[in-house]
Design a protein around this motif. Structure first.
Motif, short mmCIF file in Angstrom:
data_model
loop_
_atom_site.label_atom_id
_atom_site.label_comp_id
_atom_site.label_asym_id
_atom_site.label_seq_id
_atom_site.Cartn_x
_atom_site.Cartn_y
_atom_site.Cartn_z
N ARG A 1 0.88 -1.31 -0.09
CA ARG A 1 -0.08 -0.10 -0.01
C ARG A 1 0.78 1.21 0.10
O ARG A 1 0.36 2.37 -0.22
N TYR A 2 2.13 1.16 0.33
CA TYR A 2 2.77 2.36 0.65
C TYR A 2 4.12 2.33 -0.56
O TYR A 2 4.65 1.51 -0.71
N ARG A 3 4.35 3.68 -1.03
CA ARG A 3 5.42 3.73 -1.90
C ARG A 3 6.70 3.54 -1.15
O ARG A 3 6.82 3.65 0.10
N LEU A 4 7.79 3.36 -1.85
CA LEU A 4 9.27 3.18 -1.39
C LEU A 4 9.60 4.30 -0.45
O LEU A 4 10.12 4.19 0.53
N ARG A 5 9.04 5.74 -0.89
CA ARG A 5 9.42 6.82 0.05
C ARG A 5 9.07 6.51 1.49
O ARG A 5 9.69 6.70 2.32
N GLN A 6 7.96 6.02 1.50
CA GLN A 6 7.07 5.89 2.94
C GLN A 6 8.08 4.78 3.74
O GLN A 6 8.30 4.99 4.75
N ALA A 7 8.17 3.74 2.91
CA ALA A 7 8.92 2.70 3.55
C ALA A 7 10.09 2.72 3.96
O ALA A 7 10.61 2.43 4.97
N LEU A 8 10.90 3.74 3.15
CA LEU A 8 12.34 3.85 3.63
C LEU A 8 12.32 4.89 4.56
O LEU A 8 12.93 5.09 5.44
N TYR A 9 11.25 5.94 4.76
CA TYR A 9 11.35 7.05 5.74
C TYR A 9 10.86 6.44 7.15
O TYR A 9 11.36 6.92 8.21
N ASP A 10 10.17 5.41 7.22
CA ASP A 10 9.50 4.72 8.31
C ASP A 10 10.84 4.57 9.52
O ASP A 10 10.86 4.85 10.57
N PRO A 11 11.57 3.69 8.96
CA PRO A 11 12.83 3.32 9.90
C PRO A 11 13.47 4.52 10.43
O PRO A 11 13.97 4.64 11.75
N LEU A 12 13.57 5.47 9.86
CA LEU A 12 14.34 6.66 10.17
C LEU A 12 13.26 7.40 11.13
O LEU A 12 13.94 7.82 12.16
N ARG A 13 12.01 7.44 11.14
CA ARG A 13 11.12 8.02 12.04
C ARG A 13 11.28 7.16 13.24
O ARG A 13 11.39 7.70 14.50
N ILE A 14 11.03 5.86 13.08
CA ILE A 14 11.02 5.13 14.36
C ILE A 14 12.26 5.22 15.12
O ILE A 14 11.97 5.36 16.24
#
Lengths: 324, 344, 334, 299
Positions: free
Chosen positions: C118-131
């Motif tokens: 459901r999510y673009r790569l941008r979101q998927a890659l941003y998540d670990p940095l946010r976490i």
């Protein structure tokens, strides 16, 4: 062997748990309902002092809740479902009298529905998206969308009132002989409309499940193997697809039971069939709470037992569960 | 239990010039896809003479399984043979009506599928499958058919290394390796001339795979089978086959004796594929990949299908189909093939 | 190019160290059916040093994936301890466990499933940095994607379904690498990919190791592949490690009969004949293990002692350990 | 993955955005089902009737007229009942009640079922043990009779009936959601989120529920239909809210005039059939669109 026993034990455990929850619900609901439990159990707003006295003693309403609950459970375990206020007889007796006709009606209707649903589902499933399939699916939707009591009334209007082919109500004609073959033919004659009504509203469930599983199984890999092996499509279908495809429909037999009994109750009311449904209606009209609760308890038990039996039959039919 | 494994009528090995068992000529197969028709097999020629064992290797999307399904006449809905012939023992199967095709299946050509786990009906015992497959092509009926079929099944199960009482098992009680063997046994019920193995050992563990491969190699000899082995693993093909055919994007790019092709591939794709395989022997080295992806098979390129990923490709490669070169029992479809001894 | 001659000097501190690790499933809680537990991982000692790639080899069901999940704390062990950089992490929970996840990452087998579709790569890659609250998201993402061969301007706004298997697996590695972990478990990272694209994924891993000294546990069933990728290889059979040693040595001169059988079973394109079956039968169920060596039932060399006493992993040569009463003695030069 | 048909290959550089593509695929599946669009059209018609009830109905449904048990004809297109109430007006206004009841009951069921099911399936362990026991038990309890008992005890106003129905049918949704959560929990992308250190609440909200909700949505549509039928059954037994005009109640009251006034029961019944059908067809279309496997096989 052990796994089979374990399976059995788990299923029985589930059954007992369900019954326990129903018993607790029954007990809690009466006491949690707005109003005085005595008035609820008496079914009237101004019961006589003697009546209040009798009910309080019978249900131990002056005792703490735990004691009341224990007394309730103990009486249930002794087979005492309470006493009907309007009929002034034990609830269990009243239910015992009406359970026969209800069983006759539901079993006949369910068997019919199963046979018809499976047959038509097979027809549709082997030719998905054909014109015949579309027609049968539409019919199934229509029937499934019909309230059983309404379908019964319409059937009665046409076949009993207008055409006069079938009797309008009851289970037998009081003027007919009450014994022997003639009696049973009379009963069968009376059974046609209610049973057909109940069967028609149930049929779509079996139809849809069978259709879906036939379509699915026909696409399974083992069908390709058998096709590659040069078996005739008919042979593959009769010997392999049917057995695989029937299993989900068998499960539906059990899952459906609550729905069927509800439908049966409504159909019984329409046709004045002397079963538990009509008893329920009488109990509702007269606000006979002990009777309503007793019926609810028995129906719940029946549904739970039905589910258990279905599970066991399924386990017997499907080797994956038997040896699983 | 003393029956011969091989068909009684199967005598010695036929002469080399014998009529081919399987002869595929100009086979084109396409599928319906949401974006158009996918050209899965684009003009395939393949000949299997009696006793031949040919490996068809290719990566996913190369069309190798489609070839198997087309031979058996089992293309799924939406797939169809657009052109070409599939001659099995001289008869063109693509023109055969379904009921005649049914008679051919399993008696002349049988197939072992990849997914043995789902190749048997879950609510039937193995015995049921063997009996019904037997009955499908034999005149006997009733108890006699059953006992003959079971006798045959026991012999075959033993031949593939299973205990005969596996007949009475339900599929879910057997392991993947056992089911794969049972499926091979089922394929041999009518002593087919041609056996197609479609990724038949792919789902198995290495040890089990080795067991099954050695059993198949033995069966090839004992049953005088002609085999078409479809696999993505050149090791498997090397183990079972004398010849190998390399498929890329629906085109046969190279064909020849297994050892020669693997040791000295002539097509750049074959060479890259061989280099990409990690080996247990030889120097440890950085593995190589083939950059890029398969061409869009709904719009196949004008020229060579491999040109976009090929290190040797020149302008000419993209303009027209590459020439086919036959020499010394080898075939290569390439404008600039690698030299005869320029190996991996 | 993996460094074959990496020596284990005792002074170096292990990055991850598992001691007596067990993971049993279903301990027979049912009243009637007292089933024996399924012993997926049954007493494993394993050490991975910084910057090392350790291969974990075994057939399906041998417990290698379970061991991997235990080490990244996706599952809790039934018994035993796991230490990371000298710190016991066996029982970390909640916030502290989530913080640990920055250090320990995992790469899964199926690249098509690794990203939420459901999510673009941008979101998927941003998540670990946010976490993990890491700054400079744009720069970090651009950097790691560049290394993965997936330039951000072309790939960041794509959905996972718009990438090929090889690209997805490289993106998955990129995502795991964003938080700069020190230890990564790669569970069959290329087994679902076509041969022609495996190398680009593996070489990406090797480059990361070379640049960042990331340590890897490389789980695979493919001995030949492990030989090319790993420094050290551990062979697992029914929940236990039966042999462990330098990759080149283990694949050229294995000591344990099971390892020898595995090697003999690999279909070899260079040999040209069907591999002779090195073993008969199939492994017993990990729920039905008796006493003694768990390989005894299939072992050509098994003796009475093997069936009674289970061998332990003992040094057979420097850096080479074998759990066998009768290890293969013939010493060949690699 | 080694299927060679080329149908499932993901090709880089496909034009179009994935969500659009997803929606388009979904819509194509929905339209392909044939039942879906028909259901939607039916529902649109029913909803229009409900919205325009005051315009369409000639009189208020409770109003008594002089024509007792008048057959269908000009003035009273569906006839009148034995008290002189206009059947057509009753049917038109009843639409509002049925839709309201069905949607509210099903919505309650969807919310409760989704939350309970998602938590049970995702959490696992003893939480799941307890919740799924609860779900199993309530799935076995015969809903109609339970509703009947509760309505008798607690009163039969419409809000009560809606709530009680909603609170008795959620286990079906919970079971669906639990199964989804159980399998999603094992999916690689959820494991990856855990391994990255994502918080459980966020995983539930961002990965589990969005992916698992579809079967619940489809089932909820079917539950709207079921709730309407249940209410009709209750009303037929005289347990409906006496202060609102519902189709079930009209049939209940029309029963006394059978068989001389067939129209008193025929039209409200047909209204039920049409409305319930609309939801069944929509649910079927949704299921079809959401189940690509069945779609490929022509189910």
């Amino acid at each position: 062997m052990w796994t089979t026993l374990g399976y059995l034990a788990r299923r029985c455990g589930a059954l007992l748990l369900t019954l326990a929850v129903v018993v607790v619900l029954n007990f809690v609901l009466v006491r949690a309902a707005p109003g005085d439990p005595v008035r609820i159990l008496a079914g009237m707003d101004q019961p006589s002092p003697e009546m209040v006295e009798a009910l309080t003693r019978r249900y131990g309403l002056d005792q703490p809740l735990a004691v009341q609950f224990w007394a309730y459970v103990r009486s249930l375990l002794q087979g005492d479902l309470g006493r009907s206020i309007t009929f002034e007889r034990p609830v269990s007796q009243l239910i015992a009298q009406t359970v026969g006709p209800t069983l006759l009606l539901t079993l006949t209707a369910t068997l019919l529905a199963f046979a018809l649903g499976v047959a038509l589902g097979t027809v549709s499933g082997t030719r998905p998206r054909s014109r015949l399939d579309a027609l049968l699916s539409l019919a199934a939707y229509l029937l499934y969308a019909m309230p059983p009591f309404w379908l019964g009334m319409m059937g009665m209007l046409v076949f009993a009132s207008w055409l006069g082919w079938l009797p309008t109500s009851g289970m037998y004609d009081v003027r007919s002989p009450q014994t022997g073959l003639a009696h049973w033919l009379d009963v069968a004659h009376h059974l046609v409309l209610p049973a057909a009504t109940l069967a028609l509203v149930q049929m779509p469930v079996f139809y849809r499940v069978t259709r879906a599983s036939v379509v699915q199984v026909l696409g399974d890999d083992f069908v390709t193997t058998l096709r590659a092996a040069g078996l005739r499509p008919g042979t593959i279908f009769r010997r392999y697809v049917l057995k695989n495809a029937l299993l989900p429909s068998v499960t539906m037999l059990g899952l459906q039971l609550g729905y069927v009994l509800a439908g049966a109750a409504l159909v019984e009311v329409v046709f004045s069939w002397p079963g538990m449904g009509r008893l329920t209606l009488n109990a509702i009209y007269r606000r006979d709470f002990p009777l309503v609760m007793g019926i609810y308890l028995v129906v719940s038990a029946a549904v739970a037992v039905g589910a258990l039996i279905t599970d066991l039959v399924y386990g017997w039919l499907d080797p994956r569960i038997r040896y699983g | 239990m003393t029956r011969d494994l091989a068909a009684p009528e199967a005598g010695g090995r036929p002469p080399a010039a014998a009529e081919p068992v399987l002869e595929i000529r100009g086979l084109r197969v396409s599928y319906d896809a949401p974006t158009g028709r996918v050209q899965a097999v684009a003009g395939l020629d393949l000949v299997l003479r009696p006793g031949d064992s040919v490996g068809l290797v290719g990566e996913s999307g190369s069309g190798k399984s489609t070839v198997a399904l087309a031979v058996m006449g089992l293309l799924p809905a939406g797939g169809r043979v657009d052109a070409g012939q599939v001659r099995l023992l001289g008869r063109d199967l693509t023109t055969l009506p379904e009921h005649e095709l049914r008679a051919v299946r399993w008696r002349q050509a049988a197939m072992v599928f990849q997914k043995a786990m789902s190749a048997f009906s879950p609510v039937h015992r193995l015995a049921d499958h063997f009996v019904d497959v037997w009955r499908a092509h034999r005149p006997e009926r009733g108890r006699r058919a059953r006992s003959l079929a079971l006798e045959r099944a026991r012999v075959l199960l033993e031949a593939v290394g299973l205990r005969p009482d596996a007949l009475w098992a339900y599929p879910h009680t057997l392991s993947g390796g056992m089911l794969q063997r049972a499926l091979i046994a089922l394929a041999l019920v009518h002593q087919p001339r041609l056996l197609i193995l479609d990724e038949a050992t792919t789902a198995l563990d290495v040890v089990t795979q080795a067991q099954v491969l050695s059993e198949v190699a033995r069966l090839q000899r004992e049953f005088d089978l002609t085999t078409l082995v479809i696999s993505h693993d050149i090791g498997v093909v090397a183990a079972l086959c004398r010849r190998v055919a390399v498929l890329y994007a629906g085109h046969l790019v190279e064909e020849g004796p297994v050892q020669q092709v693997l040791e000295a591939p002539r097509h750049p794709y074959t060479a890259a594929l061989v280099r990409a395989f990690p080996r247990l022997r030889g120097p440890r080295r950085r593995l190589e990949s083939i950059p890029g992806t398969l061409p869009d098979l709904t719009r196949p390129p004008q020229g060579c299908v491999f040109a976009d990923r090929c290190p040797r490709a020149a302008g000419a490669c993209r303009e027209g189909p590459p020439p086919v070169e036959h020499s010394g029992g080898r075939m290569v479809r390439c404008r600039f093939p690698l030299g005869g001894d320029a190996g991996a | 190019m993996p460094d074959v001659a990496r020596q284990h000097d005792g002074a170096r501190q292990p990055l991850i160290e598992a001691r007596g690790l067990h993971r049993w499933y279903g301990s027979g809680r049912s009243l009637l059916a007292r089933r024996p537990p399924l012993r997926a991982v049954d007493g494993v000692d394993l050490v991975v040093y910084p910057g090392e790639i350790v291969g974990l080899i075994g057939e399906s069901g041998c417990g290698k994936s379970t061991l991997g999940r235990l080490l990244v704390r996706l599952e809790a062990p039934t018994a035993g301890t796991i230490a990371f950089a000298g710190r016991d992490i066996t029982h970390l929970r909640g916030r502290r466990l989530r913080a640990l996840r920055r250090q320990i990452q995992v790469i899964f087998q199926n690249p098509f499933e690794t990203f939420d579709p459901r999510y673009r790569l941008r979101q998927a890659l941003y998540d670990p940095l946010r976490i993990h609250g890491l700054p400079d998201a744009e720069r970090r993402i651009a950097e790691v994607m560049e290394r993965a061969g997936l330039p951000v301007d072309r790939y960041l706004d794509r959905y996972p379904r718009e990438l090929s298997g090889g690209q997805l697996q490289r993106a998955a590695i990129a995502r795991a690498m964003l938080v700069e972990p020190r230890f990564v478990v790669a569970d069959e990272p290329v087994s679902m990919l076509d041969v022609s694209v495996r190398a680009e994924v593996l070489n990406f891993l090797l480059d990361l190791r070379a640049q960042r000294q990331t340590a890897f546990l490389f789980i695979t069933h493919d001995l030949a592949l492990a030989r090319h990728v790993c420094d050290r290889i551990a062979v697992m059979y029914l929940g236990r490690i039966v042999e462990e040693g330098p990759a080149e040595l283990l694949t050229s001169a294995p000591r344990h009969p099971y390892t020898r059988a595995l090697l003999a079973s690999v279909p070899d394109p260079d040999a040209g004949t069907a591999a002779s079956p090195a073993l008969r039968g199939e492994p017993p169920s990990p729920a039905a293990l008796g006493t003694g060596c768990r390989f005894a039932g299939r072992c050509p060399l098994a003796s009475e002692a093997c069936r009674r006493v289970e061998p332990v992993l003992e040094p057979a040569a420097p850096g080479h350990r074998v759990a066998c009463h009768f290890p293969w003695e013939e010493q060949r030069t690699p | 993955m080694r299927a060679d048909t080329g149908r499932h290959r993901r090709r880089p550089g496909d034009p179009g955005r994935a969500t659009d593509l997803e929606l388009r695929t979904f819509w194509r599946g929905y339209v392909e089902s044939r039942s879906g669009p028909i259901g939607l059209a039916l529902l649109a018609a029913v909803a229009l009737v409900a919205a325009l009830a005051p315009v369409l109905a000639p009189v208020r449904p409770e109003a008594f007229t002089d024509a007792l048990l008048a057959p269908p004809g000009p003035g009273h297109p569906f006839g009148t009942d034995h008290l002189g109430r206009d059947i057509f007006s009753g049917v038109v206004y009843g639409t509002r009640i049925s839709l309201l009841l069905g949607v509210v009951s099903a919505a309650i069921s969807a919310v409760v079922g989704t939350v309970v099911g998602a938590v049970a399936g995702y959490a696992g362990g003893w939480i799941d043990e307890i919740l799924s026991r609860l779900i199993d038990v309530f799935l076995m309890i015969p809903v109609f009779f339970l509703v009947l008992v509760v309505i008798m005890l607690f009163g039969n106003s419409l809000p009560y009936v809606m709530t009680v129905i909603g609170l008795t049918i959620w286990p079906a949704n919970a079971r669906l959601m639990r199964a989804q959560a159980l399998s999603l929990r094992e999916r690689t992308f959820v494991r990856a989120a855990v391994a990255l250190g994502e918080a459980h609440g966020r995983i539930l909200a961002r990965h589990i529920i969005p992916h698992g909700i579809y079967p619940v949505v489809a089932n909820t549509t079917l539950q709207v239909a079921g709730a309407i039928l249940t209410e009709a059954g209750l009303s037929f037994l005289g347990l409906g809210d006496p202060n609102v005009v519902s189709w079930g109640r009209m049939i209940y009251e029309g029963r006394v005039s059978m068989p001389h006034g067939w129209w008193t029961t025929l039209f409200p019944g047909l209204a039920i059939v049409v409305t319930v059908m609309a939801f069944y067809l929509i649910g079927d279309g949704l299921n079809h669109a959401l189940n690509p496997q069945a779609r490929e096989r022509g189910a």
